[in-house]
Design an enzyme around this catalytic site. Structure first.
Site, PDB file in Angstrom:
ATOM      1  N   SER A 104       7.462 -51.476  18.201  1.00 42.48           N
ATOM      2  CA  SER A 104       7.352 -50.111  19.968  1.00 42.48           C
ATOM      3  C   SER A 104       7.808 -50.821  20.743  1.00 42.48           C
ATOM      4  O   SER A 104       7.216 -52.742  20.687  1.00 42.48           O
ATOM      5  CB  SER A 104       6.357 -49.420  19.446  1.00 42.48           C
ATOM      6  OG  SER A 104       6.635 -48.923  20.518  1.00 42.48           O
ATOM      7  N   TYR A 154      -2.932 -47.330  18.643  1.00 40.74           N
ATOM      8  CA  TYR A 154      -1.302 -47.952  18.902  1.00 40.74           C
ATOM      9  C   TYR A 154      -0.533 -49.391  19.166  1.00 40.74           C
ATOM     10  O   TYR A 154       0.199 -50.117  18.327  1.00 40.74           O
ATOM     11  CB  TYR A 154      -0.182 -46.767  18.966  1.00 40.74           C
ATOM     12  CG  TYR A 154       0.917 -46.236  18.779  1.00 40.74           C
ATOM     13  CD1 TYR A 154       1.662 -46.716  17.393  1.00 40.74           C
ATOM     14  CD2 TYR A 154       1.575 -47.021  19.707  1.00 40.74           C
ATOM     15  CE1 TYR A 154       2.410 -45.903  16.881  1.00 40.74           C
ATOM     16  CE2 TYR A 154       3.205 -46.497  19.320  1.00 40.74           C
ATOM     17  CZ  TYR A 154       3.730 -47.094  18.108  1.00 40.74           C
ATOM     18  OH  TYR A 154       5.130 -46.202  17.490  1.00 40.74           O
ATOM     19  N   LYS A 157       0.506 -52.266  17.282  1.00 40.84           N
ATOM     20  CA  LYS A 157       2.056 -52.915  17.388  1.00 40.84           C
ATOM     21  C   LYS A 157       2.539 -54.439  18.244  1.00 40.84           C
ATOM     22  O   LYS A 157       3.088 -54.682  17.409  1.00 40.84           O
ATOM     23  CB  LYS A 157       2.694 -51.746  18.244  1.00 40.84           C
ATOM     24  CG  LYS A 157       2.736 -50.050  17.463  1.00 40.84           C
ATOM     25  CD  LYS A 157       4.219 -50.410  16.307  1.00 40.84           C
ATOM     26  CE  LYS A 157       3.973 -49.380  15.702  1.00 40.84           C
ATOM     27  NZ  LYS A 157       5.252 -49.028  14.213  1.00 40.84           N
TER      28      LYS A 157
HETATM   29  P1  NDP Z   1       7.589 -40.130  12.085  1.00 40.15           P
HETATM   30  O1  NDP Z   1       6.197 -38.996  11.858  1.00 40.15           O
HETATM   31  O2  NDP Z   1       9.060 -39.041  12.374  1.00 40.15           O
HETATM   32  O3  NDP Z   1       8.251 -40.098  10.556  1.00 40.15           O
HETATM   33  C1  NDP Z   1       7.130 -41.406   9.984  1.00 40.15           C
HETATM   34  C2  NDP Z   1       7.170 -41.596   8.664  1.00 40.15           C
HETATM   35  O4  NDP Z   1       5.685 -41.978   7.761  1.00 40.15           O
HETATM   36  C3  NDP Z   1       6.933 -40.145   7.853  1.00 40.15           C
HETATM   37  O5  NDP Z   1       7.510 -39.318   5.775  1.00 40.15           O
HETATM   38  C4  NDP Z   1       4.957 -39.958   7.443  1.00 40.15           C
HETATM   39  O6  NDP Z   1       4.393 -38.961   6.148  1.00 40.15           O
HETATM   40  C5  NDP Z   1       5.359 -40.983   6.454  1.00 40.15           C
HETATM   41  N1  NDP Z   1       3.891 -41.954   6.867  1.00 40.15           N
HETATM   42  C6  NDP Z   1       2.899 -41.736   7.699  1.00 40.15           C
HETATM   43  N2  NDP Z   1       1.873 -42.509   7.282  1.00 40.15           N
HETATM   44  C7  NDP Z   1       2.243 -43.663   6.602  1.00 40.15           C
HETATM   45  C8  NDP Z   1       1.473 -44.086   4.836  1.00 40.15           C
HETATM   46  N3  NDP Z   1       0.366 -44.547   5.434  1.00 40.15           N
HETATM   47  N4  NDP Z   1       1.953 -44.873   4.085  1.00 40.15           N
HETATM   48  C9  NDP Z   1       3.328 -44.438   3.915  1.00 40.15           C
HETATM   49  N5  NDP Z   1       3.731 -43.325   4.319  1.00 40.15           N
HETATM   50  C10 NDP Z   1       3.765 -42.848   5.872  1.00 40.15           C
HETATM   51  O7  NDP Z   1       7.805 -41.448  12.629  1.00 40.15           O
HETATM   52  P2  NDP Z   1       8.913 -41.891  13.502  1.00 40.15           P
HETATM   53  O8  NDP Z   1      10.249 -41.930  12.350  1.00 40.15           O
HETATM   54  O9  NDP Z   1       9.633 -40.949  14.774  1.00 40.15           O
HETATM   55  O10 NDP Z   1       9.061 -42.800  13.272  1.00 40.15           O
HETATM   56  C11 NDP Z   1       8.695 -44.043  12.404  1.00 40.15           C
HETATM   57  C12 NDP Z   1       8.276 -45.936  13.404  1.00 40.15           C
HETATM   58  O11 NDP Z   1       9.173 -45.985  14.300  1.00 40.15           O
HETATM   59  C13 NDP Z   1       6.766 -46.115  13.510  1.00 40.15           C
HETATM   60  O12 NDP Z   1       6.002 -47.205  12.556  1.00 40.15           O
HETATM   61  C14 NDP Z   1       6.603 -45.577  14.617  1.00 40.15           C
HETATM   62  O13 NDP Z   1       5.013 -46.012  15.477  1.00 40.15           O
HETATM   63  C15 NDP Z   1       7.664 -46.417  15.306  1.00 40.15           C
HETATM   64  N6  NDP Z   1       8.407 -45.820  16.398  1.00 40.15           N
HETATM   65  C16 NDP Z   1       8.523 -44.795  16.874  1.00 40.15           C
HETATM   66  C17 NDP Z   1       9.597 -44.238  17.875  1.00 40.15           C
HETATM   67  C18 NDP Z   1       9.856 -42.591  18.561  1.00 40.15           C
HETATM   68  O14 NDP Z   1      10.139 -42.573  19.666  1.00 40.15           O
HETATM   69  N7  NDP Z   1      10.311 -42.138  17.476  1.00 40.15           N
HETATM   70  C19 NDP Z   1       9.514 -44.876  19.173  1.00 40.15           C
HETATM   71  C20 NDP Z   1       8.783 -46.433  18.837  1.00 40.15           C
HETATM   72  C21 NDP Z   1       7.917 -46.979  17.486  1.00 40.15           C
HETATM   73  P3  NDP Z   1       4.026 -37.793   7.299  1.00 40.15           P
HETATM   74  O15 NDP Z   1       4.744 -37.125   7.597  1.00 40.15           O
HETATM   75  O16 NDP Z   1       3.071 -37.114   5.582  1.00 40.15           O
HETATM   76  O17 NDP Z   1       2.670 -38.105   7.705  1.00 40.15           O
END
Ligand code: NDP
Length: 251
Positions: A141, A154, A158
């Site tokens: 991130s 967070y 990160k």
């Molecule tokens: P979402 O919450 O939309 O999706 C994350 C996915 O990861 C979900 O399916 C969630 O399941 C799953 N998940 C959560 N905890 C766990 C775990 N312990 N083990 C396995 N799977 C897990 O997040 P994003 O797609 O937005 O984010 C994805 C990555 O990108 C993250 O690492 C985030 O920090 C990073 N990021 C996102 C940004 C953004 O603007 N969206 C910006 C910068 C970085 P469930 O829904 O059931 O919890």
């Protein structure tokens, strides 16, 4: 390139699913490893129509080492090997640090940092044994460098993840395994939707991001496909910012 076996953690939705789509279009086989196993399976079923050679969804909490080990074994049983790991699973509680329970702080570190460690450590052992190199991509991130009062946990996770990536890059390069990070800017997913779909923030994007739009998961997917390609063989230990130029703006 086309027949890579790719594990995407947190691949059931959001950025992880966008990454899986981009690999599917290149003919890869996908393993979506997600804490929500049912949604991971449903998402995997959609990837065949995009060109995936195969796709499975597995329930796996990345902060649980035993579940990660079982997921890695299942992936290898299904597809014979792992060529690419994308450490994407992550959480962001978004609570002011002075109001944040220590348990919540610890969970953010457990999922984002320890989860990436477990997956990298266990998948790298397989890649070394396979003897054909590999690619490991960490979704960090902009918070790997900068953060705010409601993202102290967070940012710590990160920033730690970035150094995890750098450290593994120094160790795994000798095996032909590269480690790199992608730092997404603001990407529209379920994690961020409630904020960015409000009228104020939506308008703010146009001023803060030189490209004039919020990012979409596939913006990150295309970058991941590049870092996993043969052409990226000599790219190791870097963070690639995919943020529409957001961090380039200083005023
Ligand atoms: P979402 O919450 O939309 O999706 C994350 C996915 O990861 C979900 O399916 C969630 O399941 C799953 N998940 C959560 N905890 C766990 C775990 N312990 N083990 C396995 N799977 C897990 O997040 P994003 O797609 O937005 O984010 C994805 C990555 O990108 C993250 O690492 C985030 O920090 C990073 N990021 C996102 C940004 C953004 O603007 N969206 C910006 C910068 C970085 P469930 O829904 O059931 O919890």
């Amino acid at each position: 390139m086309g027949n890579q076996v790719v594990v995407v953690t947190g691949g059931a939705r959001g950025i992880g699913y966008g990454i899986a789509e981009c690999f599917a279009e290149k003919g890869a086989s996908l393993v979506l490893a997600d804490v929500n196993g049912e949604r991971a399976q449903e998402s995997a079923e959609r990837l065949g129509a995009l060109g995936a050679a195969g796709a499975i969804g597995l329930e796996c909490d990345v902060s649980n080492r035993a579940q990660v080990a079982a997921m890695v074994e299942e992936a290898c049983r299904e597809f014979g090997r792992i060529d690419v790991l994308v450490n994407n699973a992550g959480i962001c509680p978004f609570v002011d640090v002075m109001d944040l329970d220590p348990e919540v702080f610890a969970k953010t570190i457990d999922v984002n940092l320890m989860g990436a460690y477990h997956c990298t450590h266990l998948v790298a052992q397989k890649m070394i044994a396979q003897g054909e190199g590999g690619r490991i991509v960490f979704i960090t991130s902009l918070a790997e460098n900068v953060t705010g009062p409601a993202q102290v946990d967070y940012g710590a996770s990160k920033g730690g993840m970035r150094m995890l990536m750098v450290g593994f890059a120094t160790r795994l390069g000798r095996h032909g395994i590269t480690c790199n990070a992608i730092a997404p800017g603001m990407i529209l997913t379920d994690m961020t939707r409630s904020h960015w779909e409000q009228p104020g923030p939506a308008e703010e994007i146009k001023h803060r991001v030189p490209m004039g739009r919020i990012g979409v998961p596939r913006d990150i997917g295309h970058a991941a496909v590049f870092l996993a390609s043969n052409e990226a063989e000599y790219v190791n230990g870097i963070t690639l910012r995919v943020d529409g130029g957001h961090q380039a703006v200083c005023a």
